[in-house]
Motif scaffolding. Sequence first.
Motif, PDB file in Angstrom:
ATOM      1  N   LEU A 139       0.796  -1.335  -0.178  1.00  0.00           N
ATOM      2  CA  LEU A 139       0.140   0.072   0.029  1.00  0.00           C
ATOM      3  C   LEU A 139       0.900   1.174  -0.042  1.00  0.00           C
ATOM      4  O   LEU A 139       0.247   2.286  -0.477  1.00  0.00           O
ATOM      5  CB  LEU A 139      -0.847  -0.072   1.277  1.00  0.00           C
ATOM      6  N   PHE A 140       2.046   1.056   0.634  1.00  0.00           N
ATOM      7  CA  PHE A 140       2.893   2.358   0.663  1.00  0.00           C
ATOM      8  C   PHE A 140       3.904   2.434  -0.340  1.00  0.00           C
ATOM      9  O   PHE A 140       4.423   1.635  -0.926  1.00  0.00           O
ATOM     10  CB  PHE A 140       3.555   2.268   2.179  1.00  0.00           C
ATOM     11  N   ASP A 141       4.237   3.853  -0.643  1.00  0.00           N
ATOM     12  CA  ASP A 141       5.278   4.340  -1.570  1.00  0.00           C
ATOM     13  C   ASP A 141       6.473   5.021  -0.877  1.00  0.00           C
ATOM     14  O   ASP A 141       7.581   5.090  -1.619  1.00  0.00           O
ATOM     15  CB  ASP A 141       4.633   5.230  -2.595  1.00  0.00           C
ATOM     16  N   ASP A 142       6.280   5.612   0.239  1.00  0.00           N
ATOM     17  CA  ASP A 142       6.991   6.518   0.978  1.00  0.00           C
ATOM     18  C   ASP A 142       7.258   6.230   2.320  1.00  0.00           C
ATOM     19  O   ASP A 142       6.354   5.643   2.974  1.00  0.00           O
ATOM     20  CB  ASP A 142       6.689   7.944   0.742  1.00  0.00           C
ATOM     21  N   LEU A 143       8.393   6.747   2.955  1.00  0.00           N
ATOM     22  CA  LEU A 143       8.824   6.456   4.341  1.00  0.00           C
ATOM     23  C   LEU A 143       9.667   7.407   4.894  1.00  0.00           C
ATOM     24  O   LEU A 143      10.426   8.177   4.171  1.00  0.00           O
ATOM     25  CB  LEU A 143       9.727   5.051   4.281  1.00  0.00           C
ATOM     26  N   GLY A 144       9.320   7.806   6.135  1.00  0.00           N
ATOM     27  CA  GLY A 144      10.284   8.310   6.999  1.00  0.00           C
ATOM     28  C   GLY A 144      10.551   7.989   8.261  1.00  0.00           C
ATOM     29  O   GLY A 144       9.719   7.143   8.827  1.00  0.00           O
ATOM     30  N   VAL A 145      11.780   7.865   8.547  1.00  0.00           N
ATOM     31  CA  VAL A 145      12.171   7.253  10.017  1.00  0.00           C
ATOM     32  C   VAL A 145      12.750   8.412  11.075  1.00  0.00           C
ATOM     33  O   VAL A 145      13.697   8.970  10.627  1.00  0.00           O
ATOM     34  CB  VAL A 145      13.258   6.484   9.643  1.00  0.00           C
ATOM     35  N   GLY A 146      12.360   8.178  12.039  1.00  0.00           N
ATOM     36  CA  GLY A 146      12.755   9.086  13.113  1.00  0.00           C
ATOM     37  C   GLY A 146      13.563   8.501  14.349  1.00  0.00           C
ATOM     38  O   GLY A 146      12.885   7.559  14.769  1.00  0.00           O
ATOM     39  N   TYR A 147      14.605   8.823  14.866  1.00  0.00           N
ATOM     40  CA  TYR A 147      15.185   8.220  15.853  1.00  0.00           C
ATOM     41  C   TYR A 147      15.690   9.366  16.759  1.00  0.00           C
ATOM     42  O   TYR A 147      16.477  10.288  16.504  1.00  0.00           O
ATOM     43  CB  TYR A 147      16.443   7.348  15.443  1.00  0.00           C
ATOM     44  N   ALA A 148      15.632   9.085  18.140  1.00  0.00           N
ATOM     45  CA  ALA A 148      15.769   9.937  19.132  1.00  0.00           C
ATOM     46  C   ALA A 148      16.482   9.432  20.365  1.00  0.00           C
ATOM     47  O   ALA A 148      16.035   8.384  20.899  1.00  0.00           O
ATOM     48  CB  ALA A 148      14.309  10.679  19.695  1.00  0.00           C
ATOM     49  N   TRP A 149      17.791   9.864  20.989  1.00  0.00           N
ATOM     50  CA  TRP A 149      18.241   9.428  21.847  1.00  0.00           C
ATOM     51  C   TRP A 149      18.292  10.145  22.946  1.00  0.00           C
ATOM     52  O   TRP A 149      18.482  11.498  22.903  1.00  0.00           O
ATOM     53  CB  TRP A 149      19.892   9.055  21.456  1.00  0.00           C
ATOM     54  N   GLU A 150      17.894   9.756  24.102  1.00  0.00           N
ATOM     55  CA  GLU A 150      17.592  10.460  25.491  1.00  0.00           C
ATOM     56  C   GLU A 150      18.575   9.959  26.488  1.00  0.00           C
ATOM     57  O   GLU A 150      17.902   8.971  27.330  1.00  0.00           O
ATOM     58  CB  GLU A 150      16.185  10.699  25.859  1.00  0.00           C
ATOM     59  N   PRO A 151      19.793  10.243  26.581  1.00  0.00           N
ATOM     60  CA  PRO A 151      20.566   9.788  27.648  1.00  0.00           C
ATOM     61  C   PRO A 151      20.096   9.966  29.090  1.00  0.00           C
ATOM     62  O   PRO A 151      20.501   9.164  30.057  1.00  0.00           O
ATOM     63  CB  PRO A 151      22.191  10.346  27.557  1.00  0.00           C
ATOM     64  N   ASP A 152      19.291  11.254  29.368  1.00  0.00           N
ATOM     65  CA  ASP A 152      19.018  11.305  30.861  1.00  0.00           C
ATOM     66  C   ASP A 152      17.520  10.992  30.951  1.00  0.00           C
ATOM     67  O   ASP A 152      16.700  11.483  31.834  1.00  0.00           O
ATOM     68  CB  ASP A 152      18.940  12.792  30.847  1.00  0.00           C
ATOM     69  N   ASP A 153      16.959   9.925  30.123  1.00  0.00           N
ATOM     70  CA  ASP A 153      15.592   9.430  30.276  1.00  0.00           C
ATOM     71  C   ASP A 153      15.510   8.890  31.449  1.00  0.00           C
ATOM     72  O   ASP A 153      16.105   8.322  32.215  1.00  0.00           O
ATOM     73  CB  ASP A 153      15.594   8.364  29.224  1.00  0.00           C
ATOM     74  N   SER A 154      14.191   9.038  32.179  1.00  0.00           N
ATOM     75  CA  SER A 154      13.687   8.527  33.425  1.00  0.00           C
ATOM     76  C   SER A 154      12.587   8.102  33.350  1.00  0.00           C
ATOM     77  O   SER A 154      11.507   8.584  32.586  1.00  0.00           O
ATOM     78  CB  SER A 154      13.988   9.621  34.558  1.00  0.00           C
ATOM     79  N   ASP A 155      12.166   6.879  34.147  1.00  0.00           N
ATOM     80  CA  ASP A 155      10.858   6.552  34.705  1.00  0.00           C
ATOM     81  C   ASP A 155       9.959   7.366  35.425  1.00  0.00           C
ATOM     82  O   ASP A 155      10.626   8.343  36.172  1.00  0.00           O
ATOM     83  CB  ASP A 155      11.141   4.996  35.213  1.00  0.00           C
TER      84      ASP A 155
END
Length: 285
Positions: free
Chosen positions: A204-220
């Motif tokens: 069904l798809f023709d196009d794609l975007g990919v996003g990556y985020a790194w958060e070293p200070d991530d917390s629960d």
Amino acid sequence: MRHCVENSGYDRRSIRRILFAGLLVVMGMASPLRAYAAIWGTEETVVFDLVNLQRGFNSLNALQQDDRLYAAALGHSQSMADNGFFSHNTLAGSNGATFDARVTDAGYHWTAVGENIAAGQGRVFPGPTQMSAADAARDVMYGTADFGLINAFFTDYAGVSAFDWNDLGDGLTGAHWDAWQADQGGSGGWMGSSGHRNNILSDLFDDLGVGYAWEPDDSDPILLDGGGFLNYPLHTYWTQSFAAGDSLAPVPLPGAFWLLGSGLAGLVLVSRQRRATASPVEAAG
């Protein structure tokens, strides 16, 4: 006087430079037009290439990079990282509420749209350390960055061996990937998960975007749908935005070359006229 007069026109060197520049313009015109001058990260580019690798193994068309979808995907990954949630819906912050709204807000007028998300893949445990870009992309796509591990599984289970990462997936079926998912306790990457794999391998798809985020200070805690929480940080957040219906088409090459040729012919004519006019001046010098 000769030198000055020739510089005021177009000598042979100038014509060659104009021709070369024009060819570069045509090459640019023949490539898909982009809505943004986005610079994809290495992790994102490797994931994009792995998607098309698997699509090729399944006789599907290669998807096209789309910077509008990249903006939607990266925006969602960054929103999850910044606001401490993991969901297709925006549970905190002010980003687009749903995946289809995010794609629309990015300027893509879709007829089909889909999204994959993941979090926690591409990091080295136990500390908040990133894997290399290539290993991170393999981890989110396949659930591991260990080629020996995954190749041994498919060799033993399916009798399908790969020479290297570039061959992994050739000859594998959905049932093989499902078995890998089960073997890994539900952590077989996007290809191991049938729902995510269906998006990756959809016609069904023709196009794609990919996003990556790194958060070293991530917390629960990390907020989930339904009011649940994860009691550990994730650090990495991934989004794939798939769509069709608004691809940016290339300019046809014949028309582009006709425009270039017409322009160059005009420059040559002007150059000859200027040289003819300059001859008495050169002789007088």
